[in-house]
Write a protein that holds these residues in place. Sequence first.
Motif, PDB file in Angstrom:
ATOM      1  N   SER A  12       0.918  -1.229   0.108  1.00 45.98           N
ATOM      2  CA  SER A  12       0.060   0.311  -0.108  1.00 45.98           C
ATOM      3  C   SER A  12       1.215   1.484   0.014  1.00 45.98           C
ATOM      4  CB  SER A  12      -0.804   0.031   1.398  1.00 45.98           C
ATOM      5  OG  SER A  12      -1.665   1.147   1.073  1.00 45.98           O
ATOM      6  N   VAL A  13       0.680   1.696  -0.900  1.00 43.88           N
ATOM      7  CA  VAL A  13       1.258   2.881  -0.481  1.00 43.88           C
ATOM      8  C   VAL A  13       0.540   4.428  -0.973  1.00 43.88           C
ATOM      9  CG1 VAL A  13       3.506   2.241  -1.873  1.00 43.88           C
ATOM     10  CG2 VAL A  13       1.326   3.102  -3.658  1.00 43.88           C
ATOM     11  N   SER A  14       0.629   5.808  -0.558  1.00 46.40           N
ATOM     12  CA  SER A  14       0.250   6.715  -1.265  1.00 46.40           C
ATOM     13  C   SER A  14       0.359   7.343  -2.744  1.00 46.40           C
ATOM     14  CB  SER A  14       0.682   7.799  -0.399  1.00 46.40           C
ATOM     15  OG  SER A  14       0.284   7.783   1.124  1.00 46.40           O
ATOM     16  N   GLU A  15      -0.430   8.215  -3.424  1.00 45.01           N
ATOM     17  CA  GLU A  15      -0.375   9.178  -4.712  1.00 45.01           C
ATOM     18  C   GLU A  15       0.474   9.390  -4.412  1.00 45.01           C
ATOM     19  OE1 GLU A  15      -3.833  10.307  -5.827  1.00 45.01           O
ATOM     20  OE2 GLU A  15      -3.500  10.309  -8.061  1.00 45.01           O
ATOM     21  N   GLY A  16       1.557   9.206  -5.946  1.00 40.88           N
ATOM     22  CA  GLY A  16       2.292  10.600  -5.095  1.00 40.88           C
ATOM     23  C   GLY A  16       3.737   9.993  -5.005  1.00 40.88           C
ATOM     24  N   THR A  17       3.946   8.566  -4.260  1.00 43.71           N
ATOM     25  CA  THR A  17       5.384   8.411  -4.103  1.00 43.71           C
ATOM     26  C   THR A  17       5.507   6.808  -4.430  1.00 43.71           C
ATOM     27  OG1 THR A  17       3.913   6.478  -2.525  1.00 43.71           O
ATOM     28  CG2 THR A  17       4.103   8.887  -1.336  1.00 43.71           C
TER      29      THR A  17
END
Lengths: 113, 115
Positions: A12-17
Amino acid sequence: AQSVTQLDSHVSVSEGTPVLLRCNYSSSYSPSLFWYVQHPNKGLQLLLKYTSAATLVKGINGFEAEFKKSETSFHLTKPSAHMSDAAEYFCVVRPAYGQNFVFGPGTRLSVLP
Amino acid sequence: EAGVTQSPTHLIKTRGQQATLRCSPISGHTSVYWYQQALGLGLQFLLWYDEGEERNRGNFPPRFSGRQFPNYSSELNVNALELEDSALYLCASSLGGTGIYNEQFFGPGTRLTVL
């Protein structure tokens, strides 16, 4: 027997990372290596493939992967995640011609806003 | 260029019936592969055909069978359907020959539901 290990079943990652999806394989030969993406209820789409021409392989949608023979790894990376990258990713090995493609179990990538 | 096509898109059967799934490879491809993807599971290899011959078979019972036609299209037959056969069945094609780097191209799949 040849095998493919995808070390994370879910990332799971955040958008832009950045995105890192890990893949290790076992093979007695110099295999061909692939990454595929599968969006829900769809077929698989080829992201990139290793053909021995270069160890750093660039694919579609900003993805790339680096072949490291000493580590028997073929990790998939992307500098900046986009919401549309949320999908299942499969690492695939073909040990040699005449042998089956061997699929990893897949890594589900979630991208958080 | 047309991609790999599969028919039907959806198939609903009852337990004990037979199902037939069809696949047309990309023009020029001689290898066809079949995979089963049950809910929550990865891809399980079923069958590999090349130049009309069965090259390899996965760990599935004999009621899963198939064939490849002279035009390289392929058919997967599942006899005596069981509830656990419900899955997405994916077909892929690739160039034959000696190219180890020939990738597989996948069709959209056939969703088989067994009631």
